[in-house]
Design an enzyme around this catalytic site. Structure first.
Site, mmCIF file in Angstrom:
data_model
loop_
_atom_site.group_PDB
_atom_site.id
_atom_site.type_symbol
_atom_site.label_atom_id
_atom_site.label_comp_id
_atom_site.label_asym_id
_atom_site.label_seq_id
_atom_site.Cartn_x
_atom_site.Cartn_y
_atom_site.Cartn_z
ATOM 1 N N CYS A 173 -9.542 -2.750 10.453
ATOM 2 C CA CYS A 173 -8.342 -2.832 9.876
ATOM 3 C C CYS A 173 -8.402 -1.704 8.807
ATOM 4 O O CYS A 173 -9.292 -1.699 7.862
ATOM 5 C CB CYS A 173 -8.155 -4.192 9.073
ATOM 6 S SG CYS A 173 -6.650 -4.440 8.355
ATOM 7 N N CYS A 183 -6.469 -1.554 6.289
ATOM 8 C CA CYS A 183 -5.781 -1.907 4.945
ATOM 9 C C CYS A 183 -6.927 -1.798 3.776
ATOM 10 O O CYS A 183 -6.397 -1.221 2.811
ATOM 11 C CB CYS A 183 -5.426 -3.250 5.084
ATOM 12 S SG CYS A 183 -3.973 -3.252 5.928
ATOM 13 N N ASP A 205 -7.606 21.080 -30.862
ATOM 14 C CA ASP A 205 -6.667 21.722 -32.084
ATOM 15 C C ASP A 205 -7.152 21.157 -33.265
ATOM 16 O O ASP A 205 -7.947 20.136 -33.353
ATOM 17 C CB ASP A 205 -5.405 21.406 -31.788
ATOM 18 C CG ASP A 205 -4.465 21.736 -32.898
ATOM 19 O OD1 ASP A 205 -4.518 23.031 -33.306
ATOM 20 O OD2 ASP A 205 -3.642 20.937 -33.312
ATOM 21 N N CYS A 232 0.712 -1.203 -0.013
ATOM 22 C CA CYS A 232 0.109 -0.089 0.057
ATOM 23 C C CYS A 232 0.647 1.265 -0.251
ATOM 24 O O CYS A 232 2.157 1.121 0.195
ATOM 25 C CB CYS A 232 -1.003 -0.124 1.289
ATOM 26 S SG CYS A 232 0.005 0.148 2.676
ATOM 27 N N ASP A 286 -2.055 17.925 -30.734
ATOM 28 C CA ASP A 286 -1.094 16.840 -31.483
ATOM 29 C C ASP A 286 0.273 16.698 -30.862
ATOM 30 O O ASP A 286 1.284 16.164 -31.325
ATOM 31 C CB ASP A 286 -0.693 17.296 -32.882
ATOM 32 C CG ASP A 286 -0.074 18.561 -33.354
ATOM 33 O OD1 ASP A 286 0.176 19.073 -32.071
ATOM 34 O OD2 ASP A 286 0.147 18.920 -34.101
ATOM 35 N N THR A 310 -5.092 21.060 -36.923
ATOM 36 C CA THR A 310 -4.401 20.303 -37.724
ATOM 37 C C THR A 310 -3.609 19.094 -36.868
ATOM 38 O O THR A 310 -2.961 19.353 -35.949
ATOM 39 C CB THR A 310 -3.294 21.182 -38.410
ATOM 40 O OG1 THR A 310 -3.928 22.147 -39.129
ATOM 41 C CG2 THR A 310 -2.454 20.458 -39.409
#
Length: 689
Positions: free
Chosen positions: A346, A348, A390, A13, A581, A392
């Site tokens: 617990c 965990c 975007d 963990c 891109d 192109t």
């Protein structure tokens, strides 16, 4: 600085990773430590003047309660989660039945009477030694582990002579320990599967000989030979040979790619047919695959707010439970109820609830050609309501194609196209390639012109069979009736003149990416209604495309303008996704809450974007949004189930309705629930074919 990687075993963990980091930071000569839970290793920056000895690093890790393997061996493949979870559930149910019957029939009391207490204590210590050892080591360092309270409960049972109860507590403690390890192992398995795709050796031509060397020993410029059935060990350029490549390991693309001399190939690609002789351009961790693997392994460093909240909750949870146990003893005077409170609670499960789900989602995406750099970006993507795009290279391929040819002097279109392709025979301009590709598609012959010269900023002029042919960009679309219509559609216009007279009007447009329209509709169906095109192109080229796709449009923008627009949306409380891109959009990708690059693994894309689509496939985007939202729901269910379960368990234990033996069994159930719920993300599919 000198950087090394140190494998570490036994971490389950985020708290474990922090313990290892703190232990290594105290070693003289260690300047910086980054512990990667998913990759089970620590990345250390060392003082080059006074580097620590390897044994000193090993001792520090072992003193913290973890292990450094002596030799690096391939990790075993984790078995399917469903099968193991079923086996654990059967074993758990069988043992629980025996425990309940034993408690009901009074067998534990009879066992206590018949077996001497020292023998019982020895059995408990022997069975619980691995966990007890970790708890004691942590206490000596001033730390409290999740199993500290259960160990105290087992000790309390021994002190009052209830060694069978302590034995049952220890048994389920070990079961819980295994379940936690298996749960995190399932999340890591996808990442480990990526690591196994990189070949360990390479065939290199050196001094006229073909040598097999470790892949990390290959240097840029070396000539590498790859045979059928082998994976490419380097990024390189094909010098000789042709082959059919399976690039699914990198991009998730199921269709094979054909490569030959001059083509670039990437490490981890599988040669299905043919052979390749390559010149290595990048090797080892510098390859595209190596960089992607590193990004996926380090994704846990970009932790979400939910993960950080769960960590803080775990830190306060154990003292609260200890206080509840003390209160139970003071108010009721019931030692067994006090033991049960310590045993059933617990932390965990809280620590595992978020990172296991995040690692499962990141691993599933990585196997299918999508790099996600951390849980914080999954969380942001799940709540995103603005998508800025975007043009192109993102909405379009950045590769124009010829869409129209309008004769102006009565000649046949094919004859005019053949003439234009001949004039552009040797030109490297993208529009010239579009004209040649159109001619090839129609089966027209391509031949060299008698003479050709470029006209910088204008076009090209050629002499063909005694005729003077000129092609130039048309800047005044009103000169011809058809030109105005084509310009309104956002197309680039080319006027072809033969012997000084207009002969044809050619129009070219950038090519939309496959699946673009379907993907945009799917995003709208998911509730993302702010979809806007941001581009540096002229409005005449961008606005027609935006209208066809149903997007708002802002054209003629500089990179600073895109950043300003992202900030404007963020200032109004929106969560912004920027899709580019990965080249000229880098600043906006970094400013957005989530930057998504369609960069085919380019350096800039991998460096600046939070997510990278290696397949450049728009149809994966809606699937990513769904994966992010599904991961968020999975985490919410994990945390809610764990909190409710612990609340009920502690309450029943404090009231005396849950004896310690059943409390020990009950504390293992949340881990099984988290495993089963999170493992579903490992089967998430982003492919579109």
């Amino acid at each position: 600085m000198k950087t090394i990687e140190l494998p570490v075993e036994g971490m389950d963990c985020a708290e474990c990773a922090r313990h290892v980091a703190r232990a290594l930071e105290q070693v003289p000569g260690v300047c910086r430590v980054e512990v990667l839970l998913a990759a089970q290793k620590a990345v250390l920056e060392l003082d080059p003047a006074h580097p620590p000895e390897p044994d000193a690093l090993r001792r520090a890790v072992e003193a913290a309660g973890y292990r450094v393997p002596r030799t690096e061996t391939p990790a075993p493949t984790a078995p399917p989660a469903r099968r193991v979870a079923g086996l654990l559930a059967f074993l758990f149910g069988a043992v629980l039945t025996v425990v309940v019957l034993g408690e009901w029939l009074g067998l534990f009391e009879e066992l206590t009477a018949r077996v001497p207490l020292p023998v019982g204590i020895a059995l408990v210590v022997l069975m619980g030694y691995p966990v007890f050892r970790q708890v004691v080591q942590a206490l000596l360092q001033g730390r409290i582990l999740a199993y500290t309270l259960m160990s105290v409960g087992a000790l309390a049972a021994l002190l009052i002579g209830e060694w069978p109860t302590a034995a049952v507590v220890v048994f389920f403690m070990r079961v819980g320990d295994y379940v936690e390890r298996f749960t995190t192992e399932q999340a890591r398995s996808a990442l480990r599967g990526l690591n196994r795709l990189m070949p360990r050796t390479a065939r290199v031509e050196r001094d006229g000989e073909l040598l097999e060397v470790p892949a990390e020993a290959v240097q840029p410029g070396d000539v590498v030979l790859v045979r059928p059935g082998e994976r490419v060990p380097v990024d390189g350029e094909v010098l000789e040979g042709t082959a059919t490549l399976d690039t699914a390991a990198l991009t998730g693309e199921s269709m094979p790619a054909e490569v030959g001399p001059g083509d670039a190939v990437l490490a981890a690609s599988l040669v299905r047919q043919g052979y390749l002789r390559l010149k290595a351009t990048r090797t080892g961790a510098a390859t595209t695959f190596g960089r992607i693997l590193h990004l996926v392994e380090t994704a846990e460093a970009n932790r979400s707010a939910t993960e950080r909240l769960a960590d803080r909750f775990s830190a306060y949870y154990l003292p609260v439970v200890a206080a509840l146990a003390l209160g139970t003893y003071l108010l009721r005077g019931d030692v067994m109820a006090t033991v049960a409170v310590l045993v059933v609670a617990c932390s965990c499960a809280f620590a595992l609830a978020t990172p296991v789900a995040v690692l499962a989602a990141i691993g599933a995406a990585a196997r299918q050609g999508v790099v996600i750099k951390g849980g914080r970006y999954l969380e942001a993507l799940a709540r995103a309501d603005v998508v800025l795009i975007d043009k192109t290279g993102t909405l379009t391929l950045g590769r124009p194609r010829l869409t129209d040819l309008v004769p102006l002097d009565g000649q046949a279109p094919d004859a005019l196209l053949a003439l234009a392709a001949t004039a552009e025979y040797a030109s490297e301009h993208p529009l010239a390639e579009a004209i040649r590709e159109a001619a090839r598609t129609r089966g027209l012959p391509l031949r060299r012109p008698d003479e050709a010269r470029p006209l910088p900023g204008i076009g090209i002029e050629a002499r063909i069979d005694g005729h003077r042919v000129r092609l130039r960009r048309l800047s005044e679309p009103d000169a011809f009736p058809e030109a105005a219509r084509l310009a309104a559609e956002g197309k680039t216009l080319i006027l072809m003149e033969v012997d000084g007279r207009p002969a044809a009007l050619l129009a070219a447009a950038d090519t939309e990416r496959p699946g673009l329209r379907e993907a945009l509709e799917a995003l709208r169906a998911l509730g993302v209604h702010h979809l806007e095109l941001l581009t540096g192109d002229h409005p005449r080229a961008a606005e027609p495309l935006a209208r066809r796709l149903g997007l708002r449009c802002r054209a003629g923008l500089l990179p600073d303008d895109k950043i300003r627009i992202v900030r404007e949306y963020q200032a109004r409380g929106h969560t912004v996704v920027m899709i580019g891109d990965g080249v000229n959009d880098a600043p906006a990708l970094m400013q957005a809450d989530v930057g998504i690059a369609m960069g085919s693994g380019t350096d800039v894309a991998l460096d600046t974007a939070a997510l990278v689509l290696l397949r450049d496939d728009w149809r994966q985007l809606p699937a990513l949004f769904r994966l992010a939202r599904r991961t968020r729901r999975t985490i919410a269910v994990n945390l809610g189930f764990t909190a409710l379960y612990n609340l009920v368990g502690v309450t029943l234990a404090a009231l005396g309705y849950l004896p310690p033996v059943l409390a020990a069994a009950a504390q293992s159930l949340p881990d099984l629930g988290i495993l089963g719920n999170s493992a579903r993300l490992l089967r998430a599919r982003l492919h579109t074919s």
